[in-house]
Design a protein around this motif. Sequence first.
Motif, PDB file in Angstrom:
ATOM      1  N   ILE A 202       0.851  -1.184   0.000  1.00  0.00           N
ATOM      2  CA  ILE A 202       0.000   0.000   0.000  1.00  0.00           C
ATOM      3  C   ILE A 202       0.894   1.243   0.000  1.00  0.00           C
ATOM      4  O   ILE A 202       2.096   1.155   0.257  1.00  0.00           O
ATOM      5  CB  ILE A 202      -0.972   0.035   1.202  1.00  0.00           C
ATOM      6  N   GLY A 203       0.303   2.387  -0.276  1.00  0.00           N
ATOM      7  CA  GLY A 203       1.081   3.626  -0.278  1.00  0.00           C
ATOM      8  C   GLY A 203       1.552   4.009  -1.671  1.00  0.00           C
ATOM      9  O   GLY A 203       1.446   3.247  -2.635  1.00  0.00           O
ATOM     10  N   GLY A 204       2.108   5.217  -1.768  1.00  0.00           N
ATOM     11  CA  GLY A 204       2.454   5.811  -3.052  1.00  0.00           C
ATOM     12  C   GLY A 204       3.487   5.076  -3.871  1.00  0.00           C
ATOM     13  O   GLY A 204       3.380   5.005  -5.099  1.00  0.00           O
ATOM     14  N   THR A 205       4.516   4.521  -3.229  1.00  0.00           N
ATOM     15  CA  THR A 205       5.546   3.810  -3.993  1.00  0.00           C
ATOM     16  C   THR A 205       4.966   2.577  -4.672  1.00  0.00           C
ATOM     17  O   THR A 205       5.156   2.362  -5.879  1.00  0.00           O
ATOM     18  CB  THR A 205       6.719   3.396  -3.081  1.00  0.00           C
ATOM     19  N   ALA A 206       4.240   1.761  -3.914  1.00  0.00           N
ATOM     20  CA  ALA A 206       3.684   0.523  -4.466  1.00  0.00           C
ATOM     21  C   ALA A 206       2.678   0.805  -5.578  1.00  0.00           C
ATOM     22  O   ALA A 206       2.745   0.195  -6.659  1.00  0.00           O
ATOM     23  CB  ALA A 206       3.034  -0.297  -3.352  1.00  0.00           C
ATOM     24  N   THR A 207       1.758   1.725  -5.332  1.00  0.00           N
ATOM     25  CA  THR A 207       0.749   2.012  -6.358  1.00  0.00           C
ATOM     26  C   THR A 207       1.369   2.662  -7.588  1.00  0.00           C
ATOM     27  O   THR A 207       0.955   2.384  -8.712  1.00  0.00           O
ATOM     28  CB  THR A 207      -0.372   2.915  -5.800  1.00  0.00           C
ATOM     29  N   THR A 208       2.400   3.481  -7.387  1.00  0.00           N
ATOM     30  CA  THR A 208       3.039   4.146  -8.525  1.00  0.00           C
ATOM     31  C   THR A 208       3.799   3.162  -9.403  1.00  0.00           C
ATOM     32  O   THR A 208       3.782   3.277 -10.635  1.00  0.00           O
ATOM     33  CB  THR A 208       3.976   5.271  -8.047  1.00  0.00           C
ATOM     34  N   PHE A 209       4.467   2.183  -8.796  1.00  0.00           N
ATOM     35  CA  PHE A 209       5.142   1.175  -9.620  1.00  0.00           C
ATOM     36  C   PHE A 209       4.131   0.392 -10.451  1.00  0.00           C
ATOM     37  O   PHE A 209       4.386   0.059 -11.611  1.00  0.00           O
ATOM     38  CB  PHE A 209       6.005   0.242  -8.754  1.00  0.00           C
ATOM     39  N   LEU A 210       2.964   0.126  -9.883  1.00  0.00           N
ATOM     40  CA  LEU A 210       1.927  -0.552 -10.655  1.00  0.00           C
ATOM     41  C   LEU A 210       1.449   0.321 -11.803  1.00  0.00           C
ATOM     42  O   LEU A 210       1.350  -0.144 -12.945  1.00  0.00           O
ATOM     43  CB  LEU A 210       0.747  -0.926  -9.765  1.00  0.00           C
ATOM     44  N   THR A 211       1.142   1.603 -11.522  1.00  0.00           N
ATOM     45  CA  THR A 211       0.625   2.463 -12.588  1.00  0.00           C
ATOM     46  C   THR A 211       1.657   2.701 -13.681  1.00  0.00           C
ATOM     47  O   THR A 211       1.304   2.819 -14.853  1.00  0.00           O
ATOM     48  CB  THR A 211       0.129   3.817 -12.031  1.00  0.00           C
ATOM     49  N   MET A 212       2.942   2.739 -13.312  1.00  0.00           N
ATOM     50  CA  MET A 212       3.979   2.869 -14.341  1.00  0.00           C
ATOM     51  C   MET A 212       4.061   1.601 -15.188  1.00  0.00           C
ATOM     52  O   MET A 212       4.136   1.656 -16.418  1.00  0.00           O
ATOM     53  CB  MET A 212       5.339   3.168 -13.695  1.00  0.00           C
TER      54      MET A 212
END
Length: 303
Positions: A202-212
Motif C-alpha cells: 500500500i502507499g504511493g511507492t507501491a501504487t506508482t510502480f503498478l501504474t507505471m
Amino acid sequence: MNKKYASIDVGTNSIRCLLAELEDGKLTKAEKTLEMTRIGEGVNATKMLQSERILSSTNAIKKFVDEAKSFRAEDIFIMATSAVRDAENRAVFLNAVKAATGYDIDVISGTQEADIGFKGVMAGAISPEQTKLVVDIGGGSTEFIIGNAKGILFSKSIDIGAVRMTNMFGSDYRALSSYVDEKLKLVIERVAVEKTFDLVGIGGTATTFLTMLKKIECYRREWVHNQTITRSEIEALSEALHRMPLEDKKKQVGLDPKRADIIDAGGVILSRIMNLIHAEQMTISDYDNLEGYLFYRLDALKI
C-alpha cells in the motif's frame, strides 16, 4: 441508511483525502484525492517543519475540509504520520490547521500507523483469512504488518521512507541499499517465521510502480486494487529509472511528476524488501490507511 464521512491523511510527501459513503458499516462509495505538499522536506536533518511547507499543507487540508463539508460528511477525521510525528515544532502546524479549519489533527504513533494500514487492507481483502504481510512505504517511514482476519501477529515501523532516504542518500543507491538492508534485519527475522503469506503493498511507492508498469495515465481504484506486480518487473523498472534524467522521469506514464525525484529511493526500498523476504510478487491494495483510519475512528465512536 447511508452515512458520509471524510478521512484525511497528512503524510510526509502528500496529503490525501477520502470521501466515503457507508451503508450498515460497509464502504459503498469512495473517492480519493491528493495534494503533494511534502511537509516532511528536511525534517530528518533539522527535526523542524519548514514554514512554507506548513502554509501549503494547511491550505491543502483546508481545501479538503471544505470539500468534505460540501460532500455533507457527518464527521471529518484527520491524522498525521511520520514527518509531523518527528518534528519538534509540530505544534505550530497543528495550531495553524486548527485555526484554519476548526479541526484537530491526530498525530499517530508508528505502531498505530501500522495497525491502521492493516485495518484498511483487510477492509478490501479478497481472502482475509490468509495471512498477509502488508508493506506501506511512505515518505518518512515504512510500516510492516503481519496478520489475518483473526488479528495482527506482528507490526513494526521503520524510518526508511522515500523522502527521508532521498534526503539522506540522493542517488547513491548502493549506500541506500546497504542502509535499508541493515534496518530491515529485525523484520526479516520475524517474516522468516511465517511459512506462507500474501505480500500486499500500500502507499504511493507501491501504487506508482503498478501504474507505471501498467501504463495507467488516470488513476482509478478498479484498475489498481488487487492487481499484482512481480519482483523482476519492479527491479527492471527501478534500474531503468536510475538511468533516467529527472526531466525524463517526470514524463513517465503513471508517475506523478511531483513524485519523480523520490521514486528511485522508493524503488530501492521496495526491491530490497522483496529480495530479502524472497517474494516473487506483490498484490497492490488501494484500500489503505485512509480507509483504516476511518474505520478506526468509527470503531472508537462505536458507530
